[in-house]
Write an enzyme that holds these catalytic residues in place. Sequence first.
Site, mmCIF file in Angstrom:
data_model
loop_
_atom_site.group_PDB
_atom_site.id
_atom_site.type_symbol
_atom_site.label_atom_id
_atom_site.label_comp_id
_atom_site.label_asym_id
_atom_site.label_seq_id
_atom_site.Cartn_x
_atom_site.Cartn_y
_atom_site.Cartn_z
ATOM 1 C CB CYS A 28 -0.878 0.134 1.279
ATOM 2 S SG CYS A 28 -2.129 -1.500 1.173
ATOM 3 C CG HIS B 239 -1.414 4.309 5.501
ATOM 4 N ND1 HIS B 239 -1.616 4.402 3.955
ATOM 5 C CD2 HIS B 239 -1.845 3.076 5.931
ATOM 6 C CE1 HIS B 239 -1.739 2.972 3.442
ATOM 7 N NE2 HIS B 239 -1.879 2.374 4.612
ATOM 8 C CG HIS C 169 -6.540 1.052 1.598
ATOM 9 N ND1 HIS C 169 -5.560 1.639 0.720
ATOM 10 C CD2 HIS C 169 -5.741 0.270 2.360
ATOM 11 C CE1 HIS C 169 -4.356 1.461 1.230
ATOM 12 N NE2 HIS C 169 -4.461 0.374 2.258
#
Length: 376
Positions: free
Chosen positions: A123, A258, A298
């Site tokens: 990620c 994040h 996400h």
Amino acid sequence: PVPFDPLAFGIPPASLAAIEPVQLLSLEVASRALANAGYEHRHFDRDRTSVIFGAEAGTDLSSSYGFRSIWPSLLGELPPELDDHLPRLTEDSFPGLLTNVISGRIANRLDLGGANYTVDAACASSLTALDAACKELTAGSSDMVLCGGADLHNGINDYLLFSSVHALSPTGQCRTFSSDADGITLGEGIACVVLKRLEDARRDGDTIHAVIKAVAASSDGRHLGLTAPRKDGQVRCLERAYAQSGIDPADVGLMEAHGTGTVVGDRTEMATLTEVFAEAGVEPGAAVLGSVKSQIGHTKCAAGLAGLIKVAKAVHHGVLPPTVNLVEPNPYYDAETSPFRFLTQARPWAAETRRGGVSAFGFGGTNATLAMQRYG
């Protein structure tokens, strides 16, 4: 459905079934980014233009090819209904599956002669690609870089994998930093930005949306697990970024976290940011904290660049963006002492010098963060 004209890029329509959609759509987005930067018809040195993308392997098409090849060795001849359903190998299949060909196809079709490669940092992939792109520019190896992040992973396998580590939101909604946050909501996307050295962009009369002052990376080091976030590694990354940038955290008005919406992840990141910003003397509530994942989910390998684009637009337009789905902050947030505040509605950002940060973390203990500011 996304409009894609293969003939505009010299790709035979018959080849499309053997090419991962992420390759084709990355080519489309990169082409749009180049045009948006003013270089659709304008001359530039293509031999010194590179393509660096963040992405990962293992999408649905490659899984289908694997299924076709493994079935006969285990169970004999494929049933006719499976044989009809699964893709067949052609001369386009091999390059059509490779993750590095995401960047390679862009360089090929847009006739770019610089470096081209794809990096995988889970990620944190797209911010890791950004780190590599900035190093390419500062080293003088390239004069322009198309830097991107691409992730179209939303098949059943992805849901099973994220479920196996208890990361998914059972309610299907990302509520970053909210008291009722219960996990990740998966998104997908492709992002691409055009990067140049500031002095070159000025010389060439380019539109400059924001200036990246530093990109830093770190690893968590020895840890009990490979998937749980670790504060020490995140602190190390932030400290490196601000030391390299020359920006005082006290001057940062917007921090794009994040912020995936998992309880453990949000709590760890909040502790990390609070420690770094409080030690820098940031006053309570001085910086806005948020996450674009509350709006788009996400996007995994593309998440870092999604955050970068959000902050770049914020510093450029002078708007502090909100984080949605946040009614009551999590109990570990203390409004009286925290350096951060949350916005549920957009607000004007009147500061003359607008500075922001973006973080992205990935499985395997990889961390990346950047510091950027308004141009001018």
